[in-house]
Every structure is written in C-alpha cells, then in structure tokens.
Write a protein that holds these residues in place. Structure first.
Motif, PDB file in Angstrom:
ATOM      1  N   ILE A   1      22.722  58.470  52.007  1.00  0.00           N
ATOM      2  CA  ILE A   1      22.225  59.831  51.843  1.00  0.00           C
ATOM      3  C   ILE A   1      21.550  59.923  50.471  1.00  0.00           C
ATOM      4  O   ILE A   1      22.100  59.449  49.478  1.00  0.00           O
ATOM      5  CB  ILE A   1      23.383  60.851  51.957  1.00  0.00           C
ATOM      6  N   PRO A   2      20.375  60.513  50.391  1.00  0.00           N
ATOM      7  CA  PRO A   2      19.666  60.611  49.111  1.00  0.00           C
ATOM      8  C   PRO A   2      20.431  61.490  48.102  1.00  0.00           C
ATOM      9  O   PRO A   2      21.215  62.358  48.476  1.00  0.00           O
ATOM     10  CB  PRO A   2      18.335  61.265  49.468  1.00  0.00           C
ATOM     11  N   LEU A   3      20.138  61.242  46.834  1.00  0.00           N
ATOM     12  CA  LEU A   3      20.814  61.982  45.769  1.00  0.00           C
ATOM     13  C   LEU A   3      20.589  63.492  45.893  1.00  0.00           C
ATOM     14  O   LEU A   3      21.506  64.285  45.676  1.00  0.00           O
ATOM     15  CB  LEU A   3      20.315  61.522  44.397  1.00  0.00           C
ATOM     16  N   ARG A   4      19.386  63.871  46.213  1.00  0.00           N
ATOM     17  CA  ARG A   4      19.058  65.292  46.316  1.00  0.00           C
ATOM     18  C   ARG A   4      19.894  65.971  47.398  1.00  0.00           C
ATOM     19  O   ARG A   4      20.393  67.081  47.213  1.00  0.00           O
ATOM     20  CB  ARG A   4      17.573  65.446  46.618  1.00  0.00           C
ATOM     21  N   GLU A   5      20.084  65.284  48.526  1.00  0.00           N
ATOM     22  CA  GLU A   5      20.879  65.849  49.622  1.00  0.00           C
ATOM     23  C   GLU A   5      22.363  65.937  49.231  1.00  0.00           C
ATOM     24  O   GLU A   5      23.037  66.911  49.538  1.00  0.00           O
ATOM     25  CB  GLU A   5      20.711  64.988  50.884  1.00  0.00           C
ATOM     26  N   ILE A   6      22.873  64.908  48.523  1.00  0.00           N
ATOM     27  CA  ILE A   6      24.264  64.937  48.052  1.00  0.00           C
ATOM     28  C   ILE A   6      24.460  66.104  47.094  1.00  0.00           C
ATOM     29  O   ILE A   6      25.431  66.863  47.205  1.00  0.00           O
ATOM     30  CB  ILE A   6      24.641  63.598  47.374  1.00  0.00           C
ATOM     31  N   ALA A   7      23.520  66.282  46.170  1.00  0.00           N
ATOM     32  CA  ALA A   7      23.607  67.372  45.207  1.00  0.00           C
ATOM     33  C   ALA A   7      23.574  68.721  45.903  1.00  0.00           C
ATOM     34  O   ALA A   7      24.306  69.648  45.535  1.00  0.00           O
ATOM     35  CB  ALA A   7      22.470  67.260  44.196  1.00  0.00           C
ATOM     36  N   ARG A   8      22.733  68.845  46.942  1.00  0.00           N
ATOM     37  CA  ARG A   8      22.637  70.100  47.680  1.00  0.00           C
ATOM     38  C   ARG A   8      23.933  70.392  48.422  1.00  0.00           C
ATOM     39  O   ARG A   8      24.435  71.511  48.400  1.00  0.00           O
ATOM     40  CB  ARG A   8      21.467  70.053  48.663  1.00  0.00           C
ATOM     41  N   ARG A   9      24.514  69.381  49.071  1.00  0.00           N
ATOM     42  CA  ARG A   9      25.754  69.569  49.842  1.00  0.00           C
ATOM     43  C   ARG A   9      26.928  69.966  48.947  1.00  0.00           C
ATOM     44  O   ARG A   9      27.749  70.792  49.322  1.00  0.00           O
ATOM     45  CB  ARG A   9      26.118  68.289  50.587  1.00  0.00           C
TER      46      ARG A   9
ATOM     47  N   GLY B   1      26.700  71.039  45.695  1.00  0.00           N
ATOM     48  CA  GLY B   1      26.402  72.185  44.841  1.00  0.00           C
ATOM     49  C   GLY B   1      26.433  71.853  43.359  1.00  0.00           C
ATOM     50  O   GLY B   1      26.766  72.702  42.539  1.00  0.00           O
ATOM     51  N   ILE B   2      26.102  70.604  43.029  1.00  0.00           N
ATOM     52  CA  ILE B   2      26.029  70.204  41.624  1.00  0.00           C
ATOM     53  C   ILE B   2      24.631  69.653  41.348  1.00  0.00           C
ATOM     54  O   ILE B   2      23.845  69.440  42.265  1.00  0.00           O
ATOM     55  CB  ILE B   2      27.104  69.154  41.255  1.00  0.00           C
ATOM     56  N   SER B   3      24.351  69.398  40.113  1.00  0.00           N
ATOM     57  CA  SER B   3      23.039  68.921  39.704  1.00  0.00           C
ATOM     58  C   SER B   3      22.771  67.511  40.216  1.00  0.00           C
ATOM     59  O   SER B   3      23.676  66.684  40.303  1.00  0.00           O
ATOM     60  CB  SER B   3      22.952  68.934  38.176  1.00  0.00           C
ATOM     61  N   ARG B   4      21.516  67.242  40.531  1.00  0.00           N
ATOM     62  CA  ARG B   4      21.108  65.906  40.965  1.00  0.00           C
ATOM     63  C   ARG B   4      21.340  64.896  39.851  1.00  0.00           C
ATOM     64  O   ARG B   4      21.754  63.762  40.091  1.00  0.00           O
ATOM     65  CB  ARG B   4      19.633  65.951  41.372  1.00  0.00           C
ATOM     66  N   ASN B   5      21.120  65.314  38.608  1.00  0.00           N
ATOM     67  CA  ASN B   5      21.346  64.416  37.482  1.00  0.00           C
ATOM     68  C   ASN B   5      22.829  64.083  37.317  1.00  0.00           C
ATOM     69  O   ASN B   5      23.179  62.972  36.921  1.00  0.00           O
ATOM     70  CB  ASN B   5      20.806  65.036  36.197  1.00  0.00           C
ATOM     71  N   THR B   6      23.682  65.022  37.627  1.00  0.00           N
ATOM     72  CA  THR B   6      25.130  64.769  37.566  1.00  0.00           C
ATOM     73  C   THR B   6      25.519  63.735  38.623  1.00  0.00           C
ATOM     74  O   THR B   6      26.300  62.821  38.339  1.00  0.00           O
ATOM     75  CB  THR B   6      25.913  66.074  37.780  1.00  0.00           C
ATOM     76  N   VAL B   7      24.977  63.884  39.813  1.00  0.00           N
ATOM     77  CA  VAL B   7      25.250  62.905  40.873  1.00  0.00           C
ATOM     78  C   VAL B   7      24.777  61.531  40.433  1.00  0.00           C
ATOM     79  O   VAL B   7      25.500  60.536  40.559  1.00  0.00           O
ATOM     80  CB  VAL B   7      24.562  63.319  42.195  1.00  0.00           C
ATOM     81  N   ARG B   8      23.586  61.441  39.880  1.00  0.00           N
ATOM     82  CA  ARG B   8      23.035  60.170  39.424  1.00  0.00           C
ATOM     83  C   ARG B   8      23.912  59.551  38.326  1.00  0.00           C
ATOM     84  O   ARG B   8      24.195  58.363  38.336  1.00  0.00           O
ATOM     85  CB  ARG B   8      21.611  60.374  38.910  1.00  0.00           C
ATOM     86  N   ARG B   9      24.348  60.395  37.376  1.00  0.00           N
ATOM     87  CA  ARG B   9      25.170  59.899  36.269  1.00  0.00           C
ATOM     88  C   ARG B   9      26.490  59.316  36.777  1.00  0.00           C
ATOM     89  O   ARG B   9      26.926  58.260  36.341  1.00  0.00           O
ATOM     90  CB  ARG B   9      25.432  61.027  35.269  1.00  0.00           C
ATOM     91  N   TYR B  10      27.124  59.993  37.730  1.00  0.00           N
ATOM     92  CA  TYR B  10      28.388  59.483  38.253  1.00  0.00           C
ATOM     93  C   TYR B  10      28.209  58.226  39.095  1.00  0.00           C
ATOM     94  O   TYR B  10      29.076  57.362  39.118  1.00  0.00           O
ATOM     95  CB  TYR B  10      29.117  60.562  39.043  1.00  0.00           C
ATOM     96  N   LEU B  11      27.091  58.098  39.765  1.00  0.00           N
ATOM     97  CA  LEU B  11      26.846  56.885  40.544  1.00  0.00           C
ATOM     98  C   LEU B  11      26.545  55.687  39.642  1.00  0.00           C
ATOM     99  O   LEU B  11      26.940  54.571  39.948  1.00  0.00           O
ATOM    100  CB  LEU B  11      25.690  57.102  41.518  1.00  0.00           C
TER     101      LEU B  11
END
Length: 124
Positions: free
Chosen positions: A19-27, A29-39
């Motif tokens: 699943i793309p980062l943008r979709e994970i962030a949308r699901r 409800g956090i920032s896309r950059n936060t998702v990227r940082r944790y990955l």
C-alpha cells in the motif's frame, strides 16, 4: 502518538500489502512524512521527549533545600518533621500538597547520599 501496534500495521501494509505511503497516511490519519520516517527507521517502538512540567514547588526549592541541609546538620532529636516544614512553606505562600514536599525531600536526601558516597570513593 504512535504505538507499537500501529507501527506494526504500517510496516505490514507497506511491505506485505504494497500500500502506498499516501494511502497509509490517509487511513491512519497521520502525516505522510511521519509514515515515511517510521518506515525508514530501524526502531521497534517510538520514543518521545520527556516532558518537564513546572511544579509549584520550584519557586521554593532553594529555601526548602536550605532547610533540609540545616536540619541534616542538627542532631536527629532536634530535626523538624516534614509536616512542620510543609507548614512553614504554607506560611510563605506555597499552595501545594505535603506529598510534593515529601517527594522533594526524598529526592534531595538520595542526591545527598549519592554525593557523599561518590566523594568517599574519591578519597580512598
């Protein structure tokens, strides 16, 4: 605030389900950059800076330390109790509880015994 379970979900969605980062962030409800940082990070759980909340006792800490130091130099029979010290602080305008004063005294005493133990090691 992200917890370990949410971190596991993010990694599973990204690695296994593609699943793309943008979709994970949308699901989530956090920032896309936060998702990227944790990955990108190798940590297993997030860490947060410790908060330091100002205490009502901070204004009186020097006075209280001085009193505790003076009491420690007296013979044990002549010590004032912490309840008496708390009452004296109340007269100065302190509005906090006795428990905060007792916790401060415990911490102060632990710091004093640690200082004495470390200085005795140096002289040996």
């Amino acid at each position: 605030m992200i917890d370990v379970a949410l971190l596991g979900i993010i990694r599973r969605w990204h690695i296994r389900d593609q699943i793309p980062l943008r979709e994970i962030a949308r699901r989530i409800g956090i920032s896309r950059n936060t998702v990227r940082r944790y990955l990108r990070s190798e940590m297993t759980e997030p860490s947060y800076a410790e908060r330091r909340i100002a205490s009502g006792l901070d204004k009186y800490s020097l006075q209280l330390s001085g009193w505790l130091k003076a009491e420690a130099s007296k013979p044990r029979k002549q010590w004032r109790s912490l309840k008496q010290i708390h009452a004296d602080l109340k007269e100065l305008g302190y509005e906090g509880s006795y428990d905060r004063v007792a916790a401060f005294a415990r911490q102060w005493k632990a710091g004093q015994t640690e200082w004495v133990n470390s200085s005795s090691k140096r002289t040996a």
